[in-house]
Write a protein that holds these residues in place. Structure first.
Motif, PDB file in Angstrom:
ATOM      1  N   ASN A   1       0.794  -1.227   0.000  1.00 17.96           N
ATOM      2  CA  ASN A   1       0.000   0.000   0.000  1.00 17.96           C
ATOM      3  C   ASN A   1       0.825   1.275   0.000  1.00 17.96           C
ATOM      4  O   ASN A   1       0.317   2.335  -0.363  1.00 17.96           O
ATOM      5  CB  ASN A   1      -0.909   0.043   1.238  1.00 17.96           C
ATOM      6  CG  ASN A   1      -1.975  -1.011   1.228  1.00 17.96           C
ATOM      7  OD1 ASN A   1      -1.684  -2.202   1.257  1.00 17.96           O
ATOM      8  ND2 ASN A   1      -3.229  -0.585   1.205  1.00 17.96           N
ATOM      9  N   ARG A   2       2.065   1.203   0.455  1.00 20.65           N
ATOM     10  CA  ARG A   2       2.858   2.422   0.629  1.00 20.65           C
ATOM     11  C   ARG A   2       4.129   2.338  -0.210  1.00 20.65           C
ATOM     12  O   ARG A   2       4.869   1.351  -0.132  1.00 20.65           O
ATOM     13  CB  ARG A   2       3.209   2.622   2.105  1.00 20.65           C
ATOM     14  CG  ARG A   2       1.987   2.679   3.024  1.00 20.65           C
ATOM     15  CD  ARG A   2       2.367   3.107   4.414  1.00 20.65           C
ATOM     16  NE  ARG A   2       3.459   2.312   4.960  1.00 20.65           N
ATOM     17  CZ  ARG A   2       4.100   2.609   6.087  1.00 20.65           C
ATOM     18  NH1 ARG A   2       3.755   3.702   6.762  1.00 20.65           N
ATOM     19  NH2 ARG A   2       5.070   1.847   6.538  1.00 20.65           N
TER      20      ARG A   2
ATOM     21  N   PHE B   1       0.807  -2.787  -6.543  1.00 19.67           N
ATOM     22  CA  PHE B   1       0.612  -1.589  -5.725  1.00 19.67           C
ATOM     23  C   PHE B   1      -0.881  -1.335  -5.629  1.00 19.67           C
ATOM     24  O   PHE B   1      -1.552  -1.123  -6.637  1.00 19.67           O
ATOM     25  CB  PHE B   1       1.327  -0.377  -6.326  1.00 19.67           C
ATOM     26  CG  PHE B   1       1.389   0.769  -5.358  1.00 19.67           C
ATOM     27  CD1 PHE B   1       2.406   0.847  -4.427  1.00 19.67           C
ATOM     28  CD2 PHE B   1       0.408   1.743  -5.368  1.00 19.67           C
ATOM     29  CE1 PHE B   1       2.450   1.883  -3.509  1.00 19.67           C
ATOM     30  CE2 PHE B   1       0.438   2.784  -4.450  1.00 19.67           C
ATOM     31  CZ  PHE B   1       1.467   2.854  -3.523  1.00 19.67           C
ATOM     32  N   ILE B   2      -1.403  -1.358  -4.397  1.00 18.35           N
ATOM     33  CA  ILE B   2      -2.849  -1.297  -4.209  1.00 18.35           C
ATOM     34  C   ILE B   2      -3.290  -0.122  -3.354  1.00 18.35           C
ATOM     35  O   ILE B   2      -4.476   0.025  -3.066  1.00 18.35           O
ATOM     36  CB  ILE B   2      -3.379  -2.614  -3.592  1.00 18.35           C
ATOM     37  CG1 ILE B   2      -2.767  -2.866  -2.217  1.00 18.35           C
ATOM     38  CG2 ILE B   2      -3.108  -3.791  -4.517  1.00 18.35           C
ATOM     39  CD1 ILE B   2      -3.309  -4.098  -1.522  1.00 18.35           C
TER      40      ILE B   2
ATOM     41  N   ALA C   1       7.867   6.509  -9.887  1.00 17.66           N
ATOM     42  CA  ALA C   1       8.729   5.636  -9.091  1.00 17.66           C
ATOM     43  C   ALA C   1       8.056   4.304  -8.801  1.00 17.66           C
ATOM     44  O   ALA C   1       8.706   3.255  -8.792  1.00 17.66           O
ATOM     45  CB  ALA C   1       9.123   6.331  -7.793  1.00 17.66           C
ATOM     46  N   VAL C   2       6.754   4.321  -8.571  1.00 16.50           N
ATOM     47  CA  VAL C   2       6.017   3.083  -8.330  1.00 16.50           C
ATOM     48  C   VAL C   2       6.067   2.183  -9.563  1.00 16.50           C
ATOM     49  O   VAL C   2       6.183   0.954  -9.454  1.00 16.50           O
ATOM     50  CB  VAL C   2       4.561   3.399  -7.926  1.00 16.50           C
ATOM     51  CG1 VAL C   2       3.687   2.150  -7.989  1.00 16.50           C
ATOM     52  CG2 VAL C   2       4.520   3.999  -6.527  1.00 16.50           C
ATOM     53  N   ALA C   3       6.022   2.780 -10.731  1.00 18.55           N
ATOM     54  CA  ALA C   3       6.066   2.004 -11.972  1.00 18.55           C
ATOM     55  C   ALA C   3       7.393   1.280 -12.157  1.00 18.55           C
ATOM     56  O   ALA C   3       7.464   0.309 -12.915  1.00 18.55           O
ATOM     57  CB  ALA C   3       5.809   2.916 -13.166  1.00 18.55           C
TER      58      ALA C   3
ATOM     59  N   VAL D   1      -0.325  -1.922 -11.066  1.00 17.03           N
ATOM     60  CA  VAL D   1      -0.832  -0.851 -10.211  1.00 17.03           C
ATOM     61  C   VAL D   1      -2.347  -0.952 -10.240  1.00 17.03           C
ATOM     62  O   VAL D   1      -2.972  -0.782 -11.285  1.00 17.03           O
ATOM     63  CB  VAL D   1      -0.352   0.535 -10.675  1.00 17.03           C
ATOM     64  CG1 VAL D   1      -1.008   1.632  -9.838  1.00 17.03           C
ATOM     65  CG2 VAL D   1       1.169   0.641 -10.559  1.00 17.03           C
ATOM     66  N   GLU D   2      -2.928  -1.256  -9.079  1.00 17.58           N
ATOM     67  CA  GLU D   2      -4.363  -1.542  -9.004  1.00 17.58           C
ATOM     68  C   GLU D   2      -5.204  -0.329  -8.619  1.00 17.58           C
ATOM     69  O   GLU D   2      -6.429  -0.433  -8.579  1.00 17.58           O
ATOM     70  CB  GLU D   2      -4.623  -2.664  -7.984  1.00 17.58           C
ATOM     71  CG  GLU D   2      -3.968  -3.990  -8.318  1.00 17.58           C
ATOM     72  CD  GLU D   2      -4.587  -5.149  -7.561  1.00 17.58           C
ATOM     73  OE1 GLU D   2      -5.646  -4.960  -6.929  1.00 17.58           O
ATOM     74  OE2 GLU D   2      -4.017  -6.257  -7.592  1.00 17.58           O
ATOM     75  N   SER D   3      -4.560   0.789  -8.310  1.00 14.95           N
ATOM     76  CA  SER D   3      -5.282   1.891  -7.672  1.00 14.95           C
ATOM     77  C   SER D   3      -5.301   3.165  -8.511  1.00 14.95           C
ATOM     78  O   SER D   3      -5.239   4.270  -7.976  1.00 14.95           O
ATOM     79  CB  SER D   3      -4.647   2.174  -6.310  1.00 14.95           C
ATOM     80  OG  SER D   3      -3.223   2.286  -6.420  1.00 14.95           O
TER      81      SER D   3
END
Length: 253
Positions: free
Chosen positions: A81-82, A102-103, A113-115, A121-123
């Motif tokens: 989540n973070r 990533f939810i 950065a998350v990518a 990426v679910e959110s």
């Protein structure tokens, strides 16, 4: 213990760092076995094949050592989540064949950065995230799977994140048009004050609308530790279990 009380050990004590490694591994193995059995039973009740539904274990606030144990037990999909915590775990466990989902709520300045480490990426709940995710996926050199998170809360209610149903298809179109993103489907969370079966019936109808416009967007991520049965009955292809596998979340300072 309730029908959904599948957490390992004492559900009221924090698990993870304060438990001996061998004891913790045994707890996780037992709880994961119960969760898998429960998921199999839900598939039977819904008239679906067990292989139709994937398990994503949500490891928020739990140590990388727990994820390593779960990987040894056959878990391949891990939810976080973070960003900061997810990025660190993905780096520490880079030797494992894991798909990171990533939810959590996603800030546009963190999306790129998350990518870099996420498989999914679910959110994605607003158009502002599409550009940064697309640029991040381009930099890492491979496409990023995306789920649009849709809100199941009543109109005007202060509830969970998610794009409103009226804006769902427009957001899905934006994702599908991005060069380095792949629109895979929907994610949703049932409102806490509503029967999840009723909420997931609405989700199933929204999914039909999405599939009519984007036939390849077949993923439906719905259902958590308290409502996985209702989600499977409504057609979920992925369920996200945290406490049912890992126990109560550790106290975070």
């Amino acid at each position: 213990m309730s029908a959904h009380g599948t957490a390992p050990g004492d559900p009221h004590r924090p698990t993870g760092g304060s438990v001996a490694p061998a004891e913790r591994a045994a707890e996780l193995a037992a709880a994961l076995g119960r969760a898998r059995e429960r998921l199999a039973d839900a598939c039977v009740a819904a008239g679906r094949a067990r292989d139709d539904v994937d398990l994503v274990v949500v490891t928020k606030f739990f140590p990388a050592s727990d994820v390593r144990v779960l990987a040894g037990l056959g878990v391949t999909d891990v939810g976080e989540n973070r960003h900061q915590e997810a990025e660190a775990k993905a780096a520490e466990l880079a030797d494992l064949d894991l798909s990171w989902h990533f939810i959590g709520g996603l800030q546009s300045n963190k999306a790129s950065a998350v990518a870099a480490y996420s498989a999914v990426v679910e959110s994605v709940d607003r158009p502002k995230l599409v550009g940064p995710l697309d640029r991040g996926a381009e930099r890492r050199g491979r496409p990023l799977d995306v789920l649009v998170q849709v809100s199941l809360d009543p109109p005007g209610a202060e509830g969970r994140a998610g794009v409103g149903p009226e804006a769902l298809l427009a957001l899905a179109d934006r994702v599908a048009q991005a060069e380095h993103l792949r629109l895979r489907g929907l994610m949703a969370v049932a409102p806490p004050a509503e029967d999840p079966a009723v909420a997931f019936e609405r989700l199933a109808r929204l999914r039909e609308r999405l599939l009519a416009q984007h036939p390849a967007a077949t993923v439906l991520s719905a259902g958590m530790s308290g409502d996985l049965e209702q989600a499977v009955a409504a057609g979920a292809t992925h369920v996200r279990l945290g406490s049912a596998v890992l126990g109560s979340r550790p106290t975070v300072q």
